[in-house]
Design a protein around this motif. Structure first.
Motif, short mmCIF file in Angstrom:
data_model
loop_
_atom_site.label_atom_id
_atom_site.label_comp_id
_atom_site.label_asym_id
_atom_site.label_seq_id
_atom_site.Cartn_x
_atom_site.Cartn_y
_atom_site.Cartn_z
N MET A 57 0.84 -1.19 0.00
CA MET A 57 0.00 0.00 0.00
C MET A 57 0.88 1.26 0.00
N THR A 58 0.46 2.26 -0.73
CA THR A 58 1.16 3.53 -0.76
C THR A 58 0.21 4.63 -0.30
N ARG A 59 0.69 5.48 0.58
CA ARG A 59 -0.13 6.57 1.08
C ARG A 59 -0.01 7.77 0.14
N MET A 60 -1.14 8.29 -0.30
CA MET A 60 -1.14 9.44 -1.21
C MET A 60 -2.44 10.22 -1.05
N THR A 61 -2.45 11.43 -1.60
CA THR A 61 -3.66 12.25 -1.55
C THR A 61 -4.62 11.84 -2.66
N THR A 62 -5.85 12.31 -2.53
CA THR A 62 -6.84 12.09 -3.59
C THR A 62 -6.35 12.65 -4.91
N GLU A 63 -5.78 13.84 -4.88
CA GLU A 63 -5.27 14.48 -6.09
C GLU A 63 -4.20 13.61 -6.76
N GLN A 64 -3.30 13.04 -5.96
CA GLN A 64 -2.26 12.17 -6.51
C GLN A 64 -2.85 10.88 -7.07
N ALA A 65 -3.87 10.35 -6.41
CA ALA A 65 -4.51 9.12 -6.88
C ALA A 65 -5.18 9.34 -8.23
N ILE A 66 -5.83 10.49 -8.39
CA ILE A 66 -6.46 10.82 -9.67
C ILE A 66 -5.41 10.92 -10.76
N HIS A 67 -4.31 11.61 -10.46
CA HIS A 67 -3.24 11.78 -11.44
C HIS A 67 -2.65 10.43 -11.84
N GLN A 68 -2.46 9.57 -10.87
CA GLN A 68 -1.91 8.25 -11.15
C GLN A 68 -2.84 7.44 -12.04
N ALA A 69 -4.14 7.52 -11.78
CA ALA A 69 -5.11 6.80 -12.60
C ALA A 69 -5.08 7.30 -14.05
N LEU A 70 -5.02 8.61 -14.22
CA LEU A 70 -4.97 9.18 -15.58
C LEU A 70 -3.72 8.69 -16.31
N ALA A 71 -2.58 8.75 -15.65
CA ALA A 71 -1.32 8.34 -16.28
C ALA A 71 -1.36 6.86 -16.67
N GLU A 72 -1.87 6.02 -15.78
CA GLU A 72 -1.90 4.59 -16.06
C GLU A 72 -2.85 4.26 -17.21
N GLU A 73 -3.99 4.92 -17.25
CA GLU A 73 -4.95 4.63 -18.32
C GLU A 73 -4.48 5.17 -19.66
N MET A 74 -3.79 6.31 -19.66
CA MET A 74 -3.24 6.85 -20.91
C MET A 74 -2.12 5.96 -21.42
N GLN A 75 -1.37 5.36 -20.50
CA GLN A 75 -0.32 4.42 -20.89
C GLN A 75 -0.93 3.13 -21.43
N ARG A 76 -2.00 2.68 -20.83
CA ARG A 76 -2.63 1.42 -21.20
C ARG A 76 -3.34 1.48 -22.54
N ASP A 77 -3.97 2.64 -22.83
CA ASP A 77 -4.82 2.76 -24.02
C ASP A 77 -4.54 4.08 -24.72
N GLU A 78 -3.99 4.02 -25.92
CA GLU A 78 -3.62 5.24 -26.64
C GLU A 78 -4.83 6.04 -27.10
N ARG A 79 -6.02 5.48 -26.97
CA ARG A 79 -7.23 6.22 -27.35
C ARG A 79 -7.66 7.22 -26.27
N VAL A 80 -7.12 7.07 -25.06
CA VAL A 80 -7.49 7.97 -23.95
C VAL A 80 -6.80 9.31 -24.14
N LEU A 81 -7.57 10.38 -24.09
CA LEU A 81 -7.00 11.72 -24.15
C LEU A 81 -7.62 12.58 -23.07
N LEU A 82 -6.90 13.62 -22.65
CA LEU A 82 -7.33 14.49 -21.56
C LEU A 82 -7.45 15.91 -22.08
N MET A 83 -8.62 16.51 -21.88
CA MET A 83 -8.86 17.88 -22.31
C MET A 83 -9.50 18.66 -21.16
N GLY A 84 -9.23 19.94 -21.09
CA GLY A 84 -9.90 20.73 -20.07
C GLY A 84 -9.20 22.04 -19.79
N GLU A 85 -9.75 22.74 -18.82
CA GLU A 85 -9.29 24.08 -18.50
C GLU A 85 -8.03 24.01 -17.64
N GLY A 86 -6.87 24.12 -18.29
CA GLY A 86 -5.61 24.11 -17.58
C GLY A 86 -5.02 22.75 -17.33
#
Length: 331
Positions: free
Chosen positions: A1-30
């Motif tokens: 288990m690794t201790r992290m914040t909610t913000e870090q957990a979200i970022h980790q999920a995004l990175a892992e899914e973008m690595q797993r599937d090249e169809r995943v893209l991220l768009m938004g304000e900033g």
């Protein structure tokens, strides 16, 4: 288990899914400004800043999803989702049905919601029930860092549009996240955070913590409360709620959102129609008021359900205090 914040957990999920599937893209304000490492790892074509134009962002995402991509959009604060209602509700939520199931619309719309930062009414408005009411949309609102990661990964992989809410008060809260290669939490499955036999407390997002605090206080008084974290509001895990209610016979629903036509009302209706024969007391709803969120910390906090209010409600149901259940509802 690794201790992290909610913000870090979200970022980790995004990175892992973008690595797993090249169809995943991220768009938004900033998003590209806030997540430069994702730009470096996946390129500017897959991580894109957008104008402050929620309707355009959501509309573009619907087109991307219809074209075979898997867009994740960050619309910042939940009230701004109202600018994107046509794309999310009238297009993303309905086009798969209108196509007779021929098309898939994998799309995740992320936004922040709830009290805790004194951001005022135009940035703080719990709209989750509004989107749960829209056909074709799934709605997620986690309470722990582990679930933020696991549920976001599941939402990105889902072939339907998902509205993913982050409670502002949980953004920097730390929690244990499993060190597994692919931590995914299925949509539509509630979690029993505490086992008890006297009363069922149901909640989601930051008010799960309120219920857990109340359960601790009740335990000291000899009352065993079972705490259920819905995690996913739609699809709603009715089975877990009803199983607990058939054991305890008492239900208290705790939400920060207004009680009018909200998730608390839906759960009360579920209890009345599917478990009326086992109810030992009227269902109690402890919710926020039907009023805009205040900018003042004191006023903002005064409108929220508290552990003390939950304890008082439960004791009232058990006949230990002379307080009417109706008077305890803040809605």
């Amino acid at each position: 288990m690794t201790r992290m914040t909610t913000e870090q957990a979200i970022h980790q999920a995004l990175a892992e899914e973008m690595q797993r599937d090249e169809r995943v893209l991220l768009m938004g304000e900033g998003v590209a400004t806030k997540r430069p490492d994702l730009v470096q790892d996946f390129g500017a074509t897959r991580v894109r800043n957008t104008p402050l134009a929620e309707a355009i962002i959501a509309g573009t995402a619907v087109g991307a999803a219809a074209s075979g991509l898997r867009p994740v959009i960050d619309l910042l604060f939940a009230p701004f989702l109202t600018y994107a209602m046509d794309a999310l509700v009238n297009s993303a939520g309905k086009l798969r049905y209108l196509s007779g199931g021929q098309f898939e619309f994998p799309l995740v719309a992320m936004s922040m919601t709830g009290s805790g930062w004194c951001v005022g009414a135009q940035h703080n408005h719990n709209l989750e029930a509004m989107f749960a009411h829209a056909p074709g949309l799934k709605v997620v609102m986690p309470s722990t860092a582990a679930d933020f990661k696991g549920l976001l990964k599941a939402a990105i992989r889902d072939d339907n549009p998902v509205v993913f809410f982050t409670d502002l008060g949980l953004l920097h809260q730390e929690g244990e996240v499993p060190d597994v290669a692919d931590h995914v939490v299925p949509l539509g499955l509630a979690a029993v955070r505490r086992v008890g036999a006297d009363v069922t407390l149901v909640s989601y997002a930051k008010t799960v913590g309120v219920c857990l605090q109340a359960a601790e206080q009740l335990q000291a008084q000899g009352i065993a409360a079972e705490v259920i974290d819905l995690r996913t509001l739609k699809p709603l895990d009715e089975t877990t709620v009803l199983r607990s209610l058939r054991k305890t016979g008492r239900l208290v629903v705790v939400t920060e959102a207004s009680g009018l036509c909200g998730m608390a009302a839906e759960l009360a209706a579920l209890a009345a129609t599917r478990a009326f024969d086992v109810l030992r007391a009227p269902v109690v709803r402890l919710t926020g008021p039907d009023a805009p969120g205040a900018s003042s910390w004191v006023l903002e906090q005064a409108a929220l359900p508290t552990a003390e209010a939950v304890v008082q409600a439960v004791r009232g149901m058990l006949g230990e205090v002379a307080v009417g259940c109706e008077a305890l509802a803040a809605s």
